[in-house]
Design an enzyme around this catalytic site. Structure first.
Site, PDB file in Angstrom:
ATOM      1  N   THR A   1      -5.643 -10.213  13.951  1.00 32.85           N
ATOM      2  CA  THR A   1      -6.793  -9.315  13.808  1.00 32.85           C
ATOM      3  C   THR A   1      -6.637  -8.437  12.571  1.00 32.85           C
ATOM      4  O   THR A   1      -5.554  -7.927  12.290  1.00 32.85           O
ATOM      5  CB  THR A   1      -6.918  -8.420  15.063  1.00 32.85           C
ATOM      6  OG1 THR A   1      -7.036  -9.277  16.195  1.00 32.85           O
ATOM      7  CG2 THR A   1      -8.128  -7.503  14.981  1.00 32.85           C
TER       8      THR A   1
ATOM      9  N   ALA B   1       0.812  -1.229   0.000  1.00 33.43           N
ATOM     10  CA  ALA B   1       0.000   0.000   0.000  1.00 33.43           C
ATOM     11  C   ALA B   1       0.839   1.270   0.000  1.00 33.43           C
ATOM     12  O   ALA B   1       0.440   2.286  -0.558  1.00 33.43           O
ATOM     13  CB  ALA B   1      -0.934   0.003   1.217  1.00 33.43           C
ATOM     14  N   HIS B   2       2.019   1.211   0.618  1.00 29.43           N
ATOM     15  CA  HIS B   2       2.720   2.483   0.857  1.00 29.43           C
ATOM     16  C   HIS B   2       3.536   2.980  -0.329  1.00 29.43           C
ATOM     17  O   HIS B   2       4.254   3.971  -0.228  1.00 29.43           O
ATOM     18  CB  HIS B   2       3.577   2.415   2.132  1.00 29.43           C
ATOM     19  CG  HIS B   2       4.854   1.639   2.002  1.00 29.43           C
ATOM     20  ND1 HIS B   2       6.074   2.276   1.898  1.00 29.43           N
ATOM     21  CD2 HIS B   2       5.109   0.321   1.972  1.00 29.43           C
ATOM     22  CE1 HIS B   2       7.029   1.353   1.818  1.00 29.43           C
ATOM     23  NE2 HIS B   2       6.461   0.164   1.867  1.00 29.43           N
TER      24      HIS B   2
ATOM     25  N   CYS C   1      28.013   2.702   1.309  1.00 29.43           N
ATOM     26  CA  CYS C   1      28.096   3.547   2.492  1.00 29.43           C
ATOM     27  C   CYS C   1      26.720   3.866   3.052  1.00 29.43           C
ATOM     28  O   CYS C   1      26.497   3.806   4.243  1.00 29.43           O
ATOM     29  CB  CYS C   1      28.791   4.857   2.148  1.00 29.43           C
ATOM     30  SG  CYS C   1      30.548   4.635   2.059  1.00 29.43           S
TER      31      CYS C   1
END
Lengths: 357, 134
Positions: free
Chosen positions: A205, A168-169, A297
């Protein structure tokens, strides 16, 4: 609007996207109205359940699946891990460009049994290039579609996929919500064992509020004509930046194949000879321009990005790479702002570098 | 050390040395009239540093020092810091400079950065050895 809170030029959409304003609104509403446990039989529970099933239907329709073939998860990493672990002890073949949640999980779980699992992403997150899916023969095929969803139309059936991962993100929804497509009749082993949720395929849940945000983000993809916007407007920004980098910055090269049909329209990965990626990233950061790098890095690793190494075979090129990833909020002004400072930053690093041009 | 409230990944001193590096050699190295130079690291590993020294023959002190670096922010900052620490020191004193001294001067780098980005003192040692050989 939240996006411009820091007045930055945000070009790290492939890492994560800011929540869409309508998603924030939908999630806030869900927090108040749909807090009840979606597995409960009472009315508020059933309303939560309906909200979740609505999201399942929208996603299924968007990717050409049946709603019963969609399982909600906590994100792409869980979806990827679930598929790989289903094939514990089996042969597992992954493309060299896969995300760590595929590569590392496969390293842990792979064995010698048949049938074999193939896991090939359709588009890579670091360079944006499209990959060819393998011929799965009598095995099974999974594809990580995290970067694809909402950018270009996709159909899991036409692609011949048995499993597919979504998040979703990357489309303006919340972090912590993802989905997994599992074709009817293929092997499946739940990663989280618990209650009856998701037809016993994923315990825990239901994350109703998160899923309400995912749902709203998917609706926006559909209603705002996002596929066309990515193909025209976002591609134009990406291609303009690519051409200007090549023209205005000596020692620059592209790690993304920007030819149409060869990559996602919103990702550009470029390298700058003799200038190290993390330094470029942080000089840009100091100018309010947000990008990412495949340099070792930046990742706190001693090796540069495995994706850049697979694509270029050159550690110096990988260490000197920058990823610009665009979203629908970006404008040509953002490209101009990058090109106001990037040539100077690269020039300065090149002049102070031990490596010649 | 907590980094809460700090808006940058590195300390303020590192940020300052990265954004405003001291004593660096811009462009062609022949622009600097140095007595010896030393090198450490490898671009394949992501970091390479060169130190150039000008020595006052009478006092055996480092009269001037310049450097070049290919590397990340902490590599640039640590080389810049080293150049400040070493300037004015005798060659024997300069040989004593350790990675910990540079780390201390910078207000500590993140742990994973310590080994890969503080290399400049080895380049300086190399430069001093080359000076003494010549």
């Amino acid at each position: 609007m939240c996006y411009n809170l820091y007045k930055m030029v945000y070009l790290d959409y492939a890492a994560t996207t800011p929540l869409l304003p309508e998603v924030i609104k939908a999630m806030h509403e869900a927090e108040l109205k749909y807090f009840a446990n979606a597995s409960a039989l009472h009315t508020p529970g059933h309303l939560s359940h309906n909200l979740i099933e609505g999201c399942r239907e929208i996603l299924a329709e968007m990717v050409g699946a049946d709603p019963s073939e969609i399982i909600f998860t906590s994100g792409a990493t869980e979806s990827n891990n679930t598929v790989i672990r289903t094939f514990e002890g089996h042969e597992i073949e992954t493309s060299p460009l896969e995300h760590h949640s595929i590569i590392e999980a496969a390293r842990v779980y792979k064995g010698a049994k048949k049938p074999k699992l193939y896991s090939y992403m359709l588009a890579n997150n670091e360079i944006g290039d499209f990959l060819d899916l393998p011929d799965k023969k009598d095995g099974f095929l999974h594809s990580d579609l995290t970067q694809i969803l909402g950018k270009i139309p996709v159909n899991v059936k036409k692609l011949g996929l048995d499993y597919a991962t979504f998040s979703a993100h990357k489309i303006g929804g919340p972090v912590g919500v993802g989905a997994l497509y599992v074709r009817e009749g293929v092997p499946f082993k739940p990663l989280l064992i618990g209650g009856l949720q998701e037809k016993k395929r994923r315990g825990g849940t239901y994350n109703t509020v998160g899923i309400s945000g995912f749902r709203r983000a998917l609706e926006s993809v559909k209603n705002k004509g996002n596929f066309k916007k990515y193909d025209k407007e976002v591609r134009n920004l990406r291609d303009t930046l690519a051409q200007r980098i090549l023209k205005e910055i000596p020692g620059s090269s592209l790690n993304t194949n920007i030819e149409k049909g060869k990559s996602l329209p919103n990702i550009l990965n470029a390298s700058f000879k003799a200038a190290e990626g993390e330094s470029i990233q942080l000089y840009l950061d100091a100018e309010g321009i947000i990008v990412s790098t495949g340099s070792a890095c930046a990742a706190g690793d001693i090796r540069p990005s495995h994706v850049l190494m697979a694509k270029t075979g050159d550690a110096e090129v990988a260490h000197s790479s920058i990823r610009f990833s665009f979203g629908l909020e970006n404008t040509m002004e953002d490209v101009d702002k990058v090109m106001e400072v990037l040539p100077g930053i690269v020039d300065r690093l090149q002049k102070v570098s031990t490596i010649g041009l | 050390m907590s980094t809460e409230g700090q808006d940058w990944v590195y300390s303020e001193t590192v940020k300052d040395h990265f954004l405003n590096p001291r004593n660096f050699l811009m462009g062609d190295e022949s622009k600097f009239d140095y007595d010896a130079c030393g090198i450490v690291g490898n671009p394949i590993c992501g970091d390479q540093m060169k130190m150039y020294i000008k020595v006052d023959k009478k006092s055996d002190k480092i009269k001037d020092i310049k450097w070049k670096t290919y590397g990340c922010a902490s590599a640039i900052a640590s080389t810049s810091a080293l150049s400040e620490i070493a300037k004015g020191k005798t060659l024997d004193e300069a040989l004593e400079i350790t990675a910990e001294d540079i780390d201390e001067y910078l207000g500590k780098l993140p742990k994973h950065k310590f080994h890969c980005s503080i290399l400049g003192h080895d380049a300086l040692k190399d430069a001093i050895n080359n000076y003494r050989k010549s």
